[in-house]
Write an enzyme that holds these catalytic residues in place. Structure first.
Site, short mmCIF file in Angstrom:
data_model
loop_
_atom_site.label_atom_id
_atom_site.label_comp_id
_atom_site.label_asym_id
_atom_site.label_seq_id
_atom_site.Cartn_x
_atom_site.Cartn_y
_atom_site.Cartn_z
N CYS A 248 0.74 -1.12 -0.09
CA CYS A 248 0.09 -0.01 -0.01
C CYS A 248 0.73 1.22 -0.06
CB CYS A 248 -0.89 0.25 1.14
SG CYS A 248 -1.85 -1.39 1.41
N GLY B 162 -0.32 0.47 -4.91
CA GLY B 162 -1.66 -0.24 -5.02
C GLY B 162 -2.57 0.26 -5.70
N ASN C 74 0.20 0.94 6.02
CA ASN C 74 0.99 0.00 4.73
C ASN C 74 1.86 -0.92 5.72
OD1 ASN C 74 4.04 0.52 3.05
ND2 ASN C 74 2.50 -1.20 2.90
N GLY C 75 1.78 -2.22 5.64
CA GLY C 75 2.28 -3.30 6.01
C GLY C 75 1.47 -4.52 6.41
N TYR D 45 12.26 -3.58 -6.84
CA TYR D 45 11.05 -3.69 -7.47
C TYR D 45 10.07 -2.55 -7.01
CZ TYR D 45 6.53 -5.23 -9.73
OH TYR D 45 5.29 -5.05 -10.00
P1 AMP Z 1 6.19 -14.05 -12.22
O1 AMP Z 1 7.46 -14.61 -12.21
O2 AMP Z 1 5.41 -14.39 -13.46
O3 AMP Z 1 5.44 -14.44 -10.80
O4 AMP Z 1 6.43 -12.33 -12.52
C1 AMP Z 1 7.40 -11.69 -11.98
C2 AMP Z 1 7.44 -10.19 -12.36
O5 AMP Z 1 6.27 -9.58 -11.60
C3 AMP Z 1 8.86 -9.56 -11.82
O6 AMP Z 1 9.53 -9.54 -12.79
C4 AMP Z 1 8.33 -8.22 -11.04
O7 AMP Z 1 8.19 -7.27 -12.34
C5 AMP Z 1 6.78 -8.32 -10.90
N1 AMP Z 1 6.50 -8.56 -9.59
C6 AMP Z 1 7.40 -8.91 -8.64
N2 AMP Z 1 6.95 -8.96 -7.24
C7 AMP Z 1 5.80 -8.50 -7.62
C8 AMP Z 1 4.46 -8.25 -6.86
N3 AMP Z 1 4.72 -8.64 -5.31
N4 AMP Z 1 3.42 -7.85 -7.30
C9 AMP Z 1 3.33 -7.72 -8.38
N5 AMP Z 1 4.42 -7.89 -9.29
C10 AMP Z 1 5.51 -8.28 -9.00
#
Ligand code: AMP
Length: 461
Positions: free
Chosen positions: A2, A28, A103-104, A243
């Site tokens: 969040c 979010g 957030n958390g 990320y």
């Molecule tokens: P996947 O390995 O198909 O689950 O997708 C991984 C990709 O999703 C990564 O390269 C990130 O860019 C993105 N990602 C990583 N963590 C998250 C997260 N918690 N929520 C949404 N996208 C994420």
């Protein structure tokens, strides 16, 4: 995950809060909300969807007048994604009207909830944040006291903004899992998840809210700032820099962009024996690491994938063939650029592995010569219990398969993950090897107690 924001002592509080929330939208996208007070009754407006879809002029100017506001954007980690769980949560209690944005993840929430239910407490939401409302309502003393007493009972990850009358309070758990910064615009203080939100609304970043700190702000002054609990070992989520956070936000003394460029430079060192024609990112998350890699290796940087930013979350995918098309809709390789080339492809992380496999297949269909896949963090082997939505261990590809097994599954020439040591170096304060980070998702070791879950799923390669 969040994003949260608070601003006080400002005639445009709700407008600035909404602009701050748009800046934090990446944290979010499921729901958004603003609570305002300081002029008449406290009011909260929440809605499902993006901030810009709901917070129009009419709502901000006519329905949300006031001088102090807090706001929230939500991405579900612990409870159902529905309007009932959209924050801020506003309540009326013995202390008056109070609103909270969080957030958390409060990891002792189930235990605290059971205790309160036995005492006859009524819960309206299904999210962990509601526990804080109960604790605040049952505490005694000044606003600072009731917040501090309540926070002492919580475990886990929480960065918070709390609103009462013209006062905003910012607080961070004793480990500092999630970010929270203090900023200033004219004679108003701002509290926000990331510094970019402060700067976009014309403010300047002042400092981070410290782990274990409560900051009480009123009439453009820090009325009180104290540690409600002696901080233990700072344990800030390192995945924020990999990320989650915006590249233009400041963390550990530098921009997230600078940390990501460094991750790419370290990856280039780890892969110095690999020769290739081009380095290209998976947009947008692999962009800065790929740039760092290209600069360090002198291999040309190319934008071989084109991202379509208009593919919404709610895009209808009624059948498998249409679902396959949506991958191409989101990211499409430029065949003329990649055909016949040996490529170093860089992404931020592999979670389930499904996105990577699809992207690699798209590239293979463009007749690339070879793909070396490089990831700007170590393998993710454990779920996050502190606020990031990672799936159970069962679905984490690296929790159940070796790097070689993943390489075969993805069908690439080589697969390299940034080492944990290099990741920490890239994210730390300049020139220091501080160990201030939560690395649980890369180590499977957790600093607080909670119920562990996770089966095992072997790949079929
Ligand atoms: P996947 O390995 O198909 O689950 O997708 C991984 C990709 O999703 C990564 O390269 C990130 O860019 C993105 N990602 C990583 N963590 C998250 C997260 N918690 N929520 C949404 N996208 C994420």
């Amino acid at each position: 995950m969040c994003g949260i924001i608070g601003i006080e002592n400002n005639e445009n509080a709700s407008i600035l809060a909404s602009l701050g929330l748009v800046t934090l939208q990446h944290r979010g996208e499921e729901s958004a909300g603003i609570t305002i007070s300081g002029k008449g009754k406290m009011k909260t407006f929440t809605a499902m969807g993006l901030v810009s879809e709901f917070f129009n002029e009419d709502i901000l100017l006519n329905k949300l007048p006031g001088t102090a506001a807090i706001g929230h954007v939500r991405y579900t980690t612990s409870a159902k994604s529905s309007l009932i769980n959209a924050q801020p949560f506003q309540m009326s209690c013995i202390h008056g009207n109070i609103a909270v944005a969080h957030n958390g993840n409060i990891t002792n929430f189930p235990k605290l909830k059971q205790e309160l239910l036995k005492k006859g407490a009524i819960f309206n939401h299904t999210s962990d944040t509601e526990i804080l409302l109960h604790l605040i309502a049952m505490s005694k003393g000044s606003l600072a006291n009731i917040v501090a007493t309540s926070l002492c009972k919580l475990e886990g990850a929480f960065s918070l903004v709390i609103l009462k009358d013209k006062t905003i309070v910012g607080a961070r758990d004793e480990y500092g899992f999630r970010p929270l910064v203090l900023g200033k615009v004219d004679s108003s203080y701002i509290i926000a998840s990331e510094s970019a939100a402060v700067e976009v609304i014309g403010g300047t970043y002042v400092r981070d809210v410290k782990p274990g700190e409560v900051v009480v702000i009123e009439n453009g002054q820090i009325k009180k700032s104290f540690l409600y609990k002696q901080p233990k070992k700072q344990n800030t989520c390192i995945f924020e820099q990999v990320y989650f956070s915006r590249p233009d936000s400041i963390m550990f003394g530098k921009t997230v962009e600078a940390a990501r460029v460094k991750m790419g430079q370290f990856l280039a060192r780890q892969m110095r024996d690999i020769k290739a024609d081009i380095v290209m990112p998976v947009p947008d998350s692999g962009y800065f690491a790929a740039l760092g890699f290209a600069r360090a290796s002198n291999i040309p940087f190319e934008n071989g994938f084109i991202k379509n930013h208009y593919v919404g979350r709610s895009f209808i995918k009624p059948s498998q063939s249409l679902r396959d098309l949506t991958t191409k809709l989101k990211l499409r390789p430029i065949k003329e650029l990649v055909a016949g080339k040996e490529i170093i492809l860089i992404d931020d992380s592999i979670v389930r592995g499904t996105t990577s496999r699809e992207l690699i297949n798209l590239l293979k269909n463009c007749d690339v010569k070879k793909i070396h896949f490089a990831i700007s963090c170590p393998p993710i082997v454990g779920p996050c219990y502190y606020g990031i939505d990672t799936p159970n261990k069962e679905y984490l590809i690296a929790a159940n398969n070796s790097v070689e097994e993943i390489r075969k599954y993805l069908g690439v020439e080589s697969l390299t993950f940034l080492s944990l040591e290099n990741l920490v170096k890239a994210c730390s304060y300049e020139g220091k090897k501080d160990n201030l980070f939560c690395k649980s998702c890369f180590t499977g070791k957790y600093i607080t107690k909670f119920q562990r879950m996770g089966l095992s799923k072997k790949l079929n390669v």
